[in-house]
Design a protein around this motif. Structure first.
Motif, PDB file in Angstrom:
ATOM      1  N   LEU A 197       0.548  -1.194   0.040  1.00 27.37           N
ATOM      2  CA  LEU A 197       0.116   0.167   0.084  1.00 27.37           C
ATOM      3  C   LEU A 197       0.885   1.060   0.014  1.00 27.37           C
ATOM      4  N   LYS A 198       0.517   2.390  -0.626  1.00 25.06           N
ATOM      5  CA  LYS A 198       0.888   3.647  -0.493  1.00 25.06           C
ATOM      6  C   LYS A 198       0.336   4.496   0.744  1.00 25.06           C
ATOM      7  N   ILE A 199       1.448   5.248   0.998  1.00 19.80           N
ATOM      8  CA  ILE A 199       1.057   5.953   2.427  1.00 19.80           C
ATOM      9  C   ILE A 199       1.759   7.334   2.396  1.00 19.80           C
TER      10      ILE A 199
ATOM     11  N   TYR B 277       1.224  10.603   7.305  1.00 17.65           N
ATOM     12  CA  TYR B 277       0.640   9.596   8.112  1.00 17.65           C
ATOM     13  C   TYR B 277       1.547   8.285   8.461  1.00 17.65           C
ATOM     14  N   PHE B 278       2.628   8.091   7.525  1.00 15.55           N
ATOM     15  CA  PHE B 278       3.719   6.897   7.646  1.00 15.55           C
ATOM     16  C   PHE B 278       4.381   7.454   9.038  1.00 15.55           C
TER      17      PHE B 278
ATOM     18  N   VAL C 264       2.684   6.332  12.032  1.00 20.84           N
ATOM     19  CA  VAL C 264       2.534   5.062  11.955  1.00 20.84           C
ATOM     20  C   VAL C 264       3.993   4.592  12.545  1.00 20.84           C
TER      21      VAL C 264
ATOM     22  N   LYS D  68       0.137   6.155  15.636  1.00 18.42           N
ATOM     23  CA  LYS D  68      -1.223   5.762  14.861  1.00 18.42           C
ATOM     24  C   LYS D  68      -1.162   4.211  14.813  1.00 18.42           C
TER      25      LYS D  68
ATOM     26  N   GLU E  50      -5.251   1.862  10.476  1.00 20.44           N
ATOM     27  CA  GLU E  50      -5.243   2.289   9.178  1.00 20.44           C
ATOM     28  C   GLU E  50      -6.811   2.159   8.559  1.00 20.44           C
TER      29      GLU E  50
ATOM     30  N   ARG F   4      -8.823   1.921   5.339  1.00 23.94           N
ATOM     31  CA  ARG F   4      -8.547   1.940   4.094  1.00 23.94           C
ATOM     32  C   ARG F   4     -10.061   1.152   3.336  1.00 23.94           C
TER      33      ARG F   4
ATOM     34  N   LEU G  60       3.465  -0.979   3.938  1.00 22.83           N
ATOM     35  CA  LEU G  60       3.488   0.472   3.655  1.00 22.83           C
ATOM     36  C   LEU G  60       4.588   1.050   3.239  1.00 22.83           C
TER      37      LEU G  60
ATOM     38  N   GLU H 126       6.102   4.864   1.917  1.00 21.83           N
ATOM     39  CA  GLU H 126       5.874   6.237   1.756  1.00 21.83           C
ATOM     40  C   GLU H 126       5.888   6.724   0.228  1.00 21.83           C
TER      41      GLU H 126
ATOM     42  N   SER I  91       9.643   2.103   3.847  1.00 22.27           N
ATOM     43  CA  SER I  91       8.807   1.373   3.751  1.00 22.27           C
ATOM     44  C   SER I  91       8.504   0.593   5.179  1.00 22.27           C
TER      45      SER I  91
END
Length: 112
Positions: free
Chosen positions: A5-7, A11-12, A15, A20, A23, A25, A39, A41, A52
């Motif tokens: 997944l992209k983030i 938010y990255f 996390v 955090k 997610e 989604r 994840l 970035e 990642s």
């Protein structure tokens, strides 16, 4: 299953710091407890940043998983960091010290 997944960076960073732990989604991949999310970035301006992190899905809420009410097709994923020791055994740390460095290298190794 590993879902890639992209983030976005804002938010990255939350996390990987441990601030955090979830997610939200679109459930277009049938996320299940026990699956992993990788994840990656991503920025709109320059694309992937190269950072990642790998997480294990520990909880799924919404879209048929009560008690949460979300827009149709969306879920909240409870996530926990996943790292690997020197022998390739999975560990699930409870603290985030040096997590970003360990997690990034673990994901890169797992991808080879």
């Amino acid at each position: 299953m590993i879902h890639v997944l992209k983030i976005f960076p804002e938010y990255f960073n939350k996390v990987i710091s441990g601030e955090k732990t979830f997610e939200i989604r679109k459930n277009d991949r049938n996320f299940l407890v026990g699956d992993y999310i990788a994840l990656n970035e991503f920025t709109s301006e320059s694309g992937y940043t190269g950072r990642s992190a790998l997480y294990r899905i520990t909880y799924v809420a919404g879209h048929g998983h009560p008690p949460v009410s979300l827009p149709d097709g969306y879920v909240i994923l409870g996530i926990r960091p996943c790292v690997f020791d020197e022998r390739g055994n999975r560990e699930y740390p409870t603290v985030t010290e040096s997590f970003e460095k360990r997690n990034r290298s673990s994901f890169e190794e797992a991808a080879r």
